[in-house]
Scaffold this motif. Structure first.
Motif, PDB file in Angstrom:
ATOM      1  N   ASP A  21      35.137  42.563  46.418  1.00  0.00           N
ATOM      2  CA  ASP A  21      35.119  42.489  44.958  1.00  0.00           C
ATOM      3  C   ASP A  21      36.211  41.643  44.323  1.00  0.00           C
ATOM      4  N   LEU A  22      37.045  40.968  45.096  1.00  0.00           N
ATOM      5  CA  LEU A  22      38.132  40.178  44.514  1.00  0.00           C
ATOM      6  C   LEU A  22      37.982  38.719  44.937  1.00  0.00           C
ATOM      7  N   ARG A  23      37.305  37.932  44.133  1.00  0.00           N
ATOM      8  CA  ARG A  23      37.149  36.512  44.450  1.00  0.00           C
ATOM      9  C   ARG A  23      38.253  35.712  43.769  1.00  0.00           C
ATOM     10  N   VAL A  24      38.947  34.899  44.553  1.00  0.00           N
ATOM     11  CA  VAL A  24      40.088  34.136  44.032  1.00  0.00           C
ATOM     12  C   VAL A  24      39.954  32.670  44.422  1.00  0.00           C
ATOM     13  N   HIS A  25      40.580  31.800  43.638  1.00  0.00           N
ATOM     14  CA  HIS A  25      40.750  30.416  44.059  1.00  0.00           C
ATOM     15  C   HIS A  25      41.775  30.400  45.178  1.00  0.00           C
ATOM     16  N   ARG A  26      41.504  29.618  46.220  1.00  0.00           N
ATOM     17  CA  ARG A  26      42.293  29.716  47.446  1.00  0.00           C
ATOM     18  C   ARG A  26      43.738  29.243  47.285  1.00  0.00           C
ATOM     19  N   LEU A  27      44.010  28.377  46.345  1.00  0.00           N
ATOM     20  CA  LEU A  27      45.391  27.929  46.123  1.00  0.00           C
ATOM     21  C   LEU A  27      45.989  28.754  44.990  1.00  0.00           C
ATOM     22  N   GLY A  28      46.957  29.616  45.353  1.00  0.00           N
ATOM     23  CA  GLY A  28      47.549  30.531  44.394  1.00  0.00           C
ATOM     24  C   GLY A  28      48.998  30.194  44.101  1.00  0.00           C
ATOM     25  N   TYR A  29      49.722  31.209  43.697  1.00  0.00           N
ATOM     26  CA  TYR A  29      51.133  31.037  43.322  1.00  0.00           C
ATOM     27  C   TYR A  29      51.917  32.271  43.724  1.00  0.00           C
ATOM     28  N   GLY A  30      53.122  32.062  44.274  1.00  0.00           N
ATOM     29  CA  GLY A  30      54.007  33.157  44.665  1.00  0.00           C
ATOM     30  C   GLY A  30      55.234  33.211  43.764  1.00  0.00           C
ATOM     31  N   ASP A  88      40.722  38.117  32.840  1.00  0.00           N
ATOM     32  CA  ASP A  88      39.806  38.955  33.623  1.00  0.00           C
ATOM     33  C   ASP A  88      39.700  38.508  35.075  1.00  0.00           C
ATOM     34  N   ASP A  89      39.850  37.201  35.329  1.00  0.00           N
ATOM     35  CA  ASP A  89      39.663  36.704  36.693  1.00  0.00           C
ATOM     36  C   ASP A  89      40.953  36.625  37.488  1.00  0.00           C
ATOM     37  N   LEU A  90      42.070  37.074  36.906  1.00  0.00           N
ATOM     38  CA  LEU A  90      43.351  36.989  37.607  1.00  0.00           C
ATOM     39  C   LEU A  90      43.539  38.173  38.544  1.00  0.00           C
ATOM     40  N   VAL A  91      43.809  37.890  39.816  1.00  0.00           N
ATOM     41  CA  VAL A  91      44.104  38.911  40.819  1.00  0.00           C
ATOM     42  C   VAL A  91      45.602  38.891  41.087  1.00  0.00           C
ATOM     43  N   ILE A  92      46.259  40.014  40.839  1.00  0.00           N
ATOM     44  CA  ILE A  92      47.694  40.133  41.121  1.00  0.00           C
ATOM     45  C   ILE A  92      47.857  40.956  42.394  1.00  0.00           C
ATOM     46  N   ALA A  93      48.442  40.328  43.398  1.00  0.00           N
ATOM     47  CA  ALA A  93      48.747  41.008  44.655  1.00  0.00           C
ATOM     48  C   ALA A  93      50.238  41.333  44.650  1.00  0.00           C
ATOM     49  N   THR A  94      50.577  42.588  44.861  1.00  0.00           N
ATOM     50  CA  THR A  94      51.986  42.948  44.943  1.00  0.00           C
ATOM     51  C   THR A  94      52.260  43.645  46.268  1.00  0.00           C
ATOM     52  N   LYS A  95      53.515  43.967  46.501  1.00  0.00           N
ATOM     53  CA  LYS A  95      53.913  44.533  47.788  1.00  0.00           C
ATOM     54  C   LYS A  95      54.902  45.668  47.575  1.00  0.00           C
ATOM     55  N   ALA A  96      54.929  46.593  48.518  1.00  0.00           N
ATOM     56  CA  ALA A  96      55.905  47.688  48.525  1.00  0.00           C
ATOM     57  C   ALA A  96      56.301  47.956  49.965  1.00  0.00           C
ATOM     58  N   ASN A 125      55.475  48.608  35.611  1.00  0.00           N
ATOM     59  CA  ASN A 125      56.123  47.344  35.296  1.00  0.00           C
ATOM     60  C   ASN A 125      55.136  46.196  35.093  1.00  0.00           C
ATOM     61  N   LEU A 126      54.026  46.227  35.818  1.00  0.00           N
ATOM     62  CA  LEU A 126      53.008  45.195  35.629  1.00  0.00           C
ATOM     63  C   LEU A 126      52.119  45.484  34.424  1.00  0.00           C
ATOM     64  N   GLY A 127      52.099  46.750  33.989  1.00  0.00           N
ATOM     65  CA  GLY A 127      51.279  47.116  32.853  1.00  0.00           C
ATOM     66  C   GLY A 127      49.804  47.197  33.181  1.00  0.00           C
ATOM     67  N   VAL A 128      49.488  47.742  34.364  1.00  0.00           N
ATOM     68  CA  VAL A 128      48.089  47.874  34.786  1.00  0.00           C
ATOM     69  C   VAL A 128      47.807  49.313  35.199  1.00  0.00           C
ATOM     70  N   GLU A 129      46.537  49.675  35.217  1.00  0.00           N
ATOM     71  CA  GLU A 129      46.133  51.004  35.655  1.00  0.00           C
ATOM     72  C   GLU A 129      45.779  51.031  37.135  1.00  0.00           C
ATOM     73  N   ARG A 130      45.519  49.850  37.696  1.00  0.00           N
ATOM     74  CA  ARG A 130      45.199  49.763  39.116  1.00  0.00           C
ATOM     75  C   ARG A 130      45.707  48.432  39.658  1.00  0.00           C
ATOM     76  N   ILE A 131      46.321  48.476  40.823  1.00  0.00           N
ATOM     77  CA  ILE A 131      46.812  47.266  41.481  1.00  0.00           C
ATOM     78  C   ILE A 131      45.666  46.634  42.256  1.00  0.00           C
ATOM     79  N   ASP A 132      45.440  45.346  42.025  1.00  0.00           N
ATOM     80  CA  ASP A 132      44.325  44.663  42.685  1.00  0.00           C
ATOM     81  C   ASP A 132      44.462  44.679  44.208  1.00  0.00           C
ATOM     82  N   LEU A 133      45.618  44.238  44.685  1.00  0.00           N
ATOM     83  CA  LEU A 133      45.872  44.167  46.128  1.00  0.00           C
ATOM     84  C   LEU A 133      47.293  44.623  46.386  1.00  0.00           C
TER      85      LEU A 133
END
Length: 290
Positions: A21-30, A88-96, A125-133
């Motif tokens: 369910d998470l389609r992204v453009h392959r070139l992202g940003y870190g 709507d199409d932005l996927v935020i991947a975070t880490k812990a 801190n991200l201001g979301v109800e669910r973390i995408d990844l």
């Protein structure tokens, strides 16, 4: 050098589906470079950091990688300032999974209670109800993998995490983790000059996982005068960093490079790499150079 126009070059890198369910453009940003020295505290120019994030989205980036440990939380708060409410199409991947005890200091902590705390803080801190990844930043060797991944799976069932990934692991780690949760991505150090994670990339390809190479622009001596990057960069009127990104994108359809920078100009240069087309001969020459 390959230039960038006012449209969205990141779209030209193609797309990848993380999970179902998470389609992204392959070139992202870190986001790691949007912090102070030692990945600690605020950047020298916070307003430029905001401009970088907004420009990345303008240029077609739909996959942004961050982590609670960057700052800590500096990058997440900048993300929220720059982009919330998120497209709507932005996927935020975070880490812990890392505690920060000072500049340049990283301590793996995988106790379930700690991971849960950090996920809750990331949500706030991200201001979301669910973390995408949510990616386990490092496996804590003092805690069984099943307990660490199991806590992420519990958070996923609770609706706080959408998909789960791992960072800096081997294939054995992936096998163990896969018995506890569905793993959709793996983030390991990988670049033209350092391909020690080749077997992990193959594992990811065989199982449909995204492979997120960190430190993607490292080229070492390959970029030296007269070297293969230098020569082919001249042929294509490109920069060595653009060439390194183009090589990663051609290397595997599962590859999701996330080059980071704190400069809008460097960001635009990096994302223009999506427009480079390496011939098989050029790709093979670069691959054989190491």
């Amino acid at each position: 050098m390959t230039s960038v126009s006012s449209d969205a070059p990141a779209r030209e890198a193609g797309t990848f589906l993380l999970g179902d369910d998470l389609r992204v453009h392959r070139l992202g940003y870190g986001t790691m470079q949007l912090t102070g020295p030692g990945v600690w505290g605020d950047p020298a120019d916070p307003e430029e950091a905001v401009r970088v994030l907004r420009r990345a989205v303008e240029l077609g980036v739909t996959f942004i990688d961050t982590a609670d440990a960057y700052g800590p939380f500096t990058a997440d708060l900048l993300l929220r300032k720059a982009l919330h409410p998120y497209p709507d199409d932005l996927v935020i991947a975070t880490k812990a999974g890392f505690a920060r005890t000072g500049p340049g200091e990283w301590v793996p902590i995988g106790r379930p209670a700690y991971l849960r705390q950090q996920v809750e803080l990331s949500l706030r801190n991200l201001g979301v109800e669910r973390i995408d990844l949510l990616q386990l930043h490092r496996i804590d060797p003092t805690v069984p993998i099943a307990e660490q991944v199991g806590e992420l799976a519990a958070l996923q069932r609770e609706g706080k995490i959408r998909q789960i990934g791992l960072s800096e692991v081997n294939t054995a780690d992936l096998e163990v983790a896969g018995k506890t949760a569905t793993i959709v991505s793996v983030q390991n150090r990988y670049n033209l000059a350092d391909r020690a994670a080749e077997d992990v990339l193959t594992y990811a390809e065989e199982r449909g996982m995204g492979f997120v190479p960190w430190f993607p622009l490292a080229t070492g001596a390959l970029a030296g005068s007269g070297g293969p990057l230098d020569r082919i960069a001249d042929e294509l009127s490109a920069s060595p960093s653009q060439l390194a990104i183009a090589w990663l994108l051609k290397r595997s359809p599962n590859m999701l490079p996330i080059p980071g920078t704190s400069s809008v100009a460097h960001l635009e240069n990096n994302l223009a790499a999506a427009r480079l087309t390496l011939t098989d001969k050029q790709f093979d020459a670069l691959s054989a150079a190491v």
